[in-house]
Scaffold this active site. Structure first.
Site, PDB file in Angstrom:
ATOM      1  N   ASN A  11      62.615  20.104 -14.118  1.00 18.73           N
ATOM      2  CA  ASN A  11      61.425  20.899 -14.465  1.00 18.73           C
ATOM      3  C   ASN A  11      61.182  21.925 -13.366  1.00 18.73           C
ATOM      4  OD1 ASN A  11      59.003  21.901 -15.357  1.00 18.73           O
ATOM      5  ND2 ASN A  11      57.794  20.192 -14.564  1.00 18.73           N
ATOM      6  N   TRP A  12      61.520  23.168 -13.668  1.00 18.26           N
ATOM      7  CA  TRP A  12      61.400  24.213 -12.636  1.00 18.26           C
ATOM      8  C   TRP A  12      60.002  24.787 -12.515  1.00 18.26           C
ATOM      9  CZ3 TRP A  12      66.404  27.514 -13.868  1.00 18.26           C
ATOM     10  CH2 TRP A  12      67.534  26.780 -13.479  1.00 18.26           C
ATOM     11  N   LYS A  13      59.120  24.431 -13.425  1.00 24.43           N
ATOM     12  CA  LYS A  13      57.746  24.969 -13.408  1.00 24.43           C
ATOM     13  C   LYS A  13      57.812  26.500 -13.410  1.00 24.43           C
ATOM     14  CE  LYS A  13      56.620  20.835 -10.860  1.00 24.43           C
ATOM     15  NZ  LYS A  13      55.561  20.026 -10.341  1.00 24.43           N
ATOM     16  N   HIS A  97      52.673  17.838 -19.559  1.00 21.73           N
ATOM     17  CA  HIS A  97      52.836  17.688 -18.102  1.00 21.73           C
ATOM     18  C   HIS A  97      51.440  17.657 -17.464  1.00 21.73           C
ATOM     19  CE1 HIS A  97      53.836  18.548 -13.932  1.00 21.73           C
ATOM     20  NE2 HIS A  97      55.065  18.156 -14.222  1.00 21.73           N
ATOM     21  N   GLU A  99      50.251  18.962 -14.932  1.00 24.84           N
ATOM     22  CA  GLU A  99      49.711  20.264 -14.508  1.00 24.84           C
ATOM     23  C   GLU A  99      49.095  20.984 -15.701  1.00 24.84           C
ATOM     24  OE1 GLU A  99      53.293  21.657 -12.634  1.00 24.84           O
ATOM     25  OE2 GLU A  99      53.002  20.194 -11.030  1.00 24.84           O
ATOM     26  N   GLU A 169      54.862   9.862 -15.259  1.00 24.53           N
ATOM     27  CA  GLU A 169      54.706  10.677 -14.054  1.00 24.53           C
ATOM     28  C   GLU A 169      53.329  10.427 -13.441  1.00 24.53           C
ATOM     29  OE1 GLU A 169      57.589  14.133 -13.898  1.00 24.53           O
ATOM     30  OE2 GLU A 169      55.760  14.881 -14.822  1.00 24.53           O
ATOM     31  N   GLY A 175      54.921  16.280  -6.722  1.00 28.42           N
ATOM     32  CA  GLY A 175      54.903  17.341  -5.714  1.00 28.42           C
ATOM     33  C   GLY A 175      54.268  16.925  -4.404  1.00 28.42           C
ATOM     34  N   SER A 214      58.274  13.170  -7.253  1.00 28.79           N
ATOM     35  CA  SER A 214      58.959  13.240  -5.955  1.00 28.79           C
ATOM     36  C   SER A 214      60.292  12.493  -5.924  1.00 28.79           C
ATOM     37  CB  SER A 214      58.031  12.755  -4.826  1.00 28.79           C
ATOM     38  OG  SER A 214      56.881  13.578  -4.750  1.00 28.79           O
ATOM     39  N   GLY A 235      60.999  17.650 -10.377  1.00 31.00           N
ATOM     40  CA  GLY A 235      60.413  18.963 -10.120  1.00 31.00           C
ATOM     41  C   GLY A 235      61.087  19.623  -8.929  1.00 31.00           C
ATOM     42  N   GLY A 236      60.443  19.534  -7.771  1.00 22.43           N
ATOM     43  CA  GLY A 236      60.890  20.256  -6.574  1.00 22.43           C
ATOM     44  C   GLY A 236      62.377  20.137  -6.271  1.00 22.43           C
TER      45      GLY A 236
HETATM   46  C1  PEP Z   1      57.306  17.291 -12.111  1.00 26.20           C
HETATM   47  O1  PEP Z   1      56.900  18.432 -11.966  1.00 26.20           O
HETATM   48  O2  PEP Z   1      57.393  16.815 -13.255  1.00 26.20           O
HETATM   49  C2  PEP Z   1      57.651  16.516 -10.929  1.00 26.20           C
HETATM   50  C3  PEP Z   1      57.966  15.259 -11.079  1.00 26.20           C
HETATM   51  O3  PEP Z   1      57.628  17.180  -9.745  1.00 26.20           O
HETATM   52  P1  PEP Z   1      58.176  16.640  -8.323  1.00 26.20           P
HETATM   53  O4  PEP Z   1      59.539  16.075  -8.558  1.00 26.20           O
HETATM   54  O5  PEP Z   1      58.212  17.866  -7.443  1.00 26.20           O
HETATM   55  O6  PEP Z   1      57.218  15.612  -7.847  1.00 26.20           O
END
Ligand code: PEP
Length: 252
Positions: A11-13, A97, A99, A169, A175, A214, A235-236
């Site tokens: 997930n690049w957001k 998600h 966010e 999640e 994040g 994370s 994500g990151g």
């Molecule tokens: C996400 O955005 O779904 C996520 C899990 O981010 P991260 O891996 O950066 O915590």
């Protein structure tokens, strides 16, 4: 890991231009080994979907969007429908998600319509659920998961439930660099699967439930070796081709 096919999604957001998307995919495709037996999805921003579909053509990597509107067409300025995504060659879509829930007031009511609309169009929903830090502290993790899953899946026929991918999640782990322990993730995912089982037992055995929050190359193996955890939504760490490759390779 169970016998369900592992699913790893990036997930690049709101990150990566078209040029950066192509560069990532060139490096990722060039470096990744054998992907047989794994489902990999890249979820770039809308503007990079076409380029990603083009680069992933004739590869086992699928492309997913990060959101969509529940209606097929209409006066919804700024929105994108499921059929617009499938017409590009997009195969899946992230829905709910945290966010989007927190920053864009995404409601369970809208999500229940989005999940069905995605399935009708032939898009695989990747439905995100999870509790906040305060909700975990007050002991309501399972209540939150039950509320979100029951509401978001309410309109889905039992025969289609098993094709959905669910991502557990915990909001406090997204994040933040703070990862759920394998035990915490297993407990929550086991509970989520039991909620799906109340809707349909066969679907519960089939549905993939991922962990997200994370996930990094150095903790992926420990999380992904669990029978209960069917993959990761990343994500990151998915922004770097080498890191995402390492996470994909950590899945058994
Ligand atoms: C996400 O955005 O779904 C996520 C899990 O981010 P991260 O891996 O950066 O915590």
């Amino acid at each position: 890991m169970s016998e369900r096919t592992p699913y790893l999604a990036a997930n690049w957001k709101m990150q990566k231009t078209v040029v950066e998307t192509k560069d990532f995919l060139d490096r990722f495709m060039g470096g990744i080994g054998d992907l047989t037996g794994k489902d990999i999805a890249i979820c770039p921003p809308f503007t990079s979907l076409a380029a990603a579909v083009e680069r992933c053509r004739r590869s086992p990597v699928k492309v997913a969007a990060q959101n969509m509107h529940e209606a097929d067409t209409g006066a919804y300025t700024g929105e994108i429908s499921a059929s617009m995504l499938t017409s590009l060659g997009v195969e899946a879509v992230v829905l709910g998600h945290s966010e989007r829930r927190a920053l864009f007031a995404e409601s369970d009511e809208a999500l229940s319509l989005k999940v069905v609309s995605a399935l009708d169009a032939g898009l695989q929903p990747i439905l995100c659920v999870g509790e906040t830090d305060a909700e975990r502290e007050e002991g309501s993790t399972e209540d939150v998961l039950r509320r979100q899953l029951e509401a978001d899946l309410a309109q889905v026929e039992a025969s289609r439930l098993g094709t959905i991918v669910i991502a557990y999640e915990p909001v406090w782990a997204i994040g933040t660099g703070e990862t759920a322990s394998p035990e915490q993730a297993e407990k929550a995912i086991g509970f989520a699967r039991s909620v799906v089982a109340e809707l349909d037992a066969a679907a519960a055995a089939q549905v993939r439930i991922l962990y997200g929050g994370s996930v990094k190359p150095d903790n992926a193996e420990e999380l992904l070796r669990s029978e209960e955890i069917d993959g990761a939504l990343v994500g990151g760490a998915s922004l770097d081709p080498a890191d995402f490759t390492a996470i994909c390779e950590a899945a058994p």
